[in-house]
Design a protein around this motif. Sequence first.
Motif, PDB file in Angstrom:
ATOM      1  N   ARG A 146       0.842  -1.197   0.000  1.00 36.36           N
ATOM      2  CA  ARG A 146       0.000   0.000   0.000  1.00 36.36           C
ATOM      3  C   ARG A 146       0.876   1.245   0.000  1.00 36.36           C
ATOM      4  O   ARG A 146       1.829   1.355   0.777  1.00 36.36           O
ATOM      5  CB  ARG A 146      -0.922   0.001   1.217  1.00 36.36           C
TER       6      ARG A 146
ATOM      7  N   TRP B 278      -2.474   0.330  -4.364  1.00 36.58           N
ATOM      8  CA  TRP B 278      -1.630  -0.816  -4.027  1.00 36.58           C
ATOM      9  C   TRP B 278      -0.814  -1.171  -5.269  1.00 36.58           C
ATOM     10  O   TRP B 278      -1.335  -1.189  -6.383  1.00 36.58           O
ATOM     11  CB  TRP B 278      -2.461  -2.019  -3.593  1.00 36.58           C
TER      12      TRP B 278
ATOM     13  N   ARG C  64      -9.683  -5.269   1.934  1.00 33.31           N
ATOM     14  CA  ARG C  64      -8.904  -6.211   1.138  1.00 33.31           C
ATOM     15  C   ARG C  64      -8.564  -7.441   1.953  1.00 33.31           C
ATOM     16  O   ARG C  64      -8.345  -7.367   3.171  1.00 33.31           O
ATOM     17  CB  ARG C  64      -7.620  -5.544   0.621  1.00 33.31           C
TER      18      ARG C  64
ATOM     19  N   CYS D 209      -4.347  -9.446   4.193  1.00 28.80           N
ATOM     20  CA  CYS D 209      -3.456  -8.326   4.476  1.00 28.80           C
ATOM     21  C   CYS D 209      -2.780  -8.515   5.833  1.00 28.80           C
ATOM     22  O   CYS D 209      -3.334  -9.116   6.757  1.00 28.80           O
ATOM     23  CB  CYS D 209      -4.229  -7.008   4.474  1.00 28.80           C
TER      24      CYS D 209
ATOM     25  N   GLU E 212       0.491  -6.359   8.419  1.00 28.59           N
ATOM     26  CA  GLU E 212       1.141  -5.069   8.625  1.00 28.59           C
ATOM     27  C   GLU E 212       2.433  -5.248   9.404  1.00 28.59           C
ATOM     28  O   GLU E 212       2.513  -6.066  10.328  1.00 28.59           O
ATOM     29  CB  GLU E 212       0.203  -4.122   9.362  1.00 28.59           C
TER      30      GLU E 212
ATOM     31  N   GLN F  73      -0.137  -7.165   1.242  1.00 25.44           N
ATOM     32  CA  GLN F  73      -1.215  -8.099   0.917  1.00 25.44           C
ATOM     33  C   GLN F  73      -0.659  -9.262   0.110  1.00 25.44           C
ATOM     34  O   GLN F  73       0.046  -9.067  -0.876  1.00 25.44           O
ATOM     35  CB  GLN F  73      -2.321  -7.403   0.116  1.00 25.44           C
TER      36      GLN F  73
ATOM     37  N   LYS G  86      -0.192 -15.655   2.983  1.00 26.91           N
ATOM     38  CA  LYS G  86      -0.152 -14.671   4.068  1.00 26.91           C
ATOM     39  C   LYS G  86       0.453 -15.288   5.326  1.00 26.91           C
ATOM     40  O   LYS G  86       1.339 -14.699   5.964  1.00 26.91           O
ATOM     41  CB  LYS G  86      -1.566 -14.156   4.342  1.00 26.91           C
TER      42      LYS G  86
END
Length: 707
Positions: free
Chosen positions: A273, A281, A323, A326, A328, A339, A346
């Motif tokens: 992002r 993105w 979304r 994702c 962080e 993402q 993930k």
Amino acid sequence: MDSLLGFEECVKDSPEFRLNLDQFEKEVSLLESHLDKVMKLCGRMVEAGQVYSSTNQLFLSSLADLSTYQETNGVVTNCLNQFNQGLQEMVSFHTMLFDQTQRAISQQLNNLCTQFLPQLAETRREFVRIGEDLETAALKNAQVSRHKASEAERASHLLLATQKCYQHFALDYCLQLNSFKIQQRADILNSVFSFVHAQFTFFHQGFDLLRDMEPTMKTMAAQLSQLSADCVSKRKDLENKHLLVQQRDASGEQMVSPCPGSDDIIQGYLFKRCRRKSKTWKRCWFTIRDNQLIYRKSHKDDTMVLFEDLRLCAVKSLEHTDRRFCFELLSVQKSCALQADSEQLKQAWLSALQGSIDLAYRERGGTPLTQPKEPPSLLCGEENPPVPPTQRPAALGVALSGPGNQRCCDCGEEEPRWASINLGVTMCIECSGIHRSLGVHLSKVRSLTLDSWEAEQLKLLCILGNDIMNGIYEARCSEEGRVKPTADSPRPEKEMWIKEKYVEKRFVQSSGSDAAQCPKVNPGHLYQAALAGDLVAMAKALAEGAEVSGCVPEEEGRTALIGAAVGGSLLACEFLLQNGANINYRDLRGQGALHAAATAGHTGQVCLLLKRGANQYAVDETGQDPLAIAVEAANADIVTLLRMARMNEEMRDSEGIFGAMGDDQTFQDIFRDFSDMASHDPEKLSRRQLIRGGDSELGEDKERDKY
């Protein structure tokens, strides 16, 4: 000799002479047309040859330029230079051939035509003209009246003079015709001979040139043979790698992976992002290396560091966003939202990031407890994490040391790179693909170079191996009249052989006297073999049709796995588990393999069963679980293992989604140490530690565990 015109007949001017003269003139005219045709075609051929030589020269130059683009050694370069030089000389020989052909054909025949034919044509015109004058003079002489003496005399003198002149021209014409006929024969033969001699010289020079190049040709042939073998080997390696990607056991999402042989922990595509435009993105290539998160926007851009030190970062999942998939990364100075393409990827990135952070702390701390944490199994697409190279020897070298493991068990190809865990055999890449098609319930295939291997699995390959297993599965091959395929056999033949061998078990020798009356082996045979830790007997029993989880009524309903746990054979337990044994099956007293291992005090078996997912909370008919049994037996090692496993599960359940990111590190370290000790130094775990003066404390722990 060919007939010539007679001079006497010429003087007589007889009809025979006239006929011969007409024939000679026809031959001269026909020969002139042939000569003209040969010279024209020769000119065209020479022109085309000159164009060929110039084009060939350009072709050789381009071929020499093409050779310079090939990475070759000094020997090959020298050979190519000699080839180019020899071919250049051949072009020179061609040019010389065309020049000699032009001189032999065009020039010699042209001399013949220019020297004789024009003069012959002029003499013929005079001969025809004087012949017409003779006819006129004879006619006039015949028409003069006898009464005109003076006219008759003049006509007679004119006729005589014309006859003499005609005879002179006729004789000259005959001489030239005869001379032309003689000369043309010699000139034509000389021209043809000169042309053939030019061809002979050309091919002789070419032969000498090629003979001089013969040693170079042999040297180049040897180099090409070696190069061809190298190409076949490299192409086969590429095909193996290509097939490996197609046959991965993972779910098909291989967009992120670890990087063996490099410093990268993980790499793959992620959406990032933008910091200024939160709704924008961009897909970038990310890499974790040297405790840094690095990314590249495109293949044309340079790499940029997103986070300098992952130790100063925290990673968490982002659930409050539109979304999907994702997560962080947070640091003191900044944060970044990323993402993945799927939930699996993930979790892979979350595990890799957290693992990299933990690894950095342990390495910088200076007092690491054990070996560095292994990468998450999800990244490798395997059931178990890869084995650090400092911890265990290379899987390929260990596996090939087994009996007969240097060749494929099914086709005999040398240096196999694949193996079946549950069968304990090695195989080539083509046979491994056929094994995979049988299903994991029959053959669990792994790569000996690219997949991870545990010590127990490698020991199975060394103890069983191709010779022993083929002795079981191919015992009746000769009786059935079946011929084993070779490495060069077509794939359908290999598929039929493998299915008959492992699915139909057509060549297995039955232990019973009548296989029709005993379609299945007594499970007691497998149980007794597992109890004694006899891997060969166990493999034979399974090949003959024994049920791997079949219970033995006379042994209180125990299975072979429980028998292996009682007997204390770690490899017997691993062999049965790899062949589909029910790890949580319990006998008539409610005890399973974990209960039996804890009761017998076999720490290695307890560690293995816990790693393979045994239920440590199951209780027997007396209400005791494995931990209670270990506490009562005062086995400190087993108590430690069971408590750590229970603590790890409780922590994982309490952490929810973050629990999937990785188990407690201390738990992983202890299990790894126990597993290695059980595989390499089992005698260190054979003791039972009795705690003196601590019985009351163990009793209190036992009471707490009940609640």
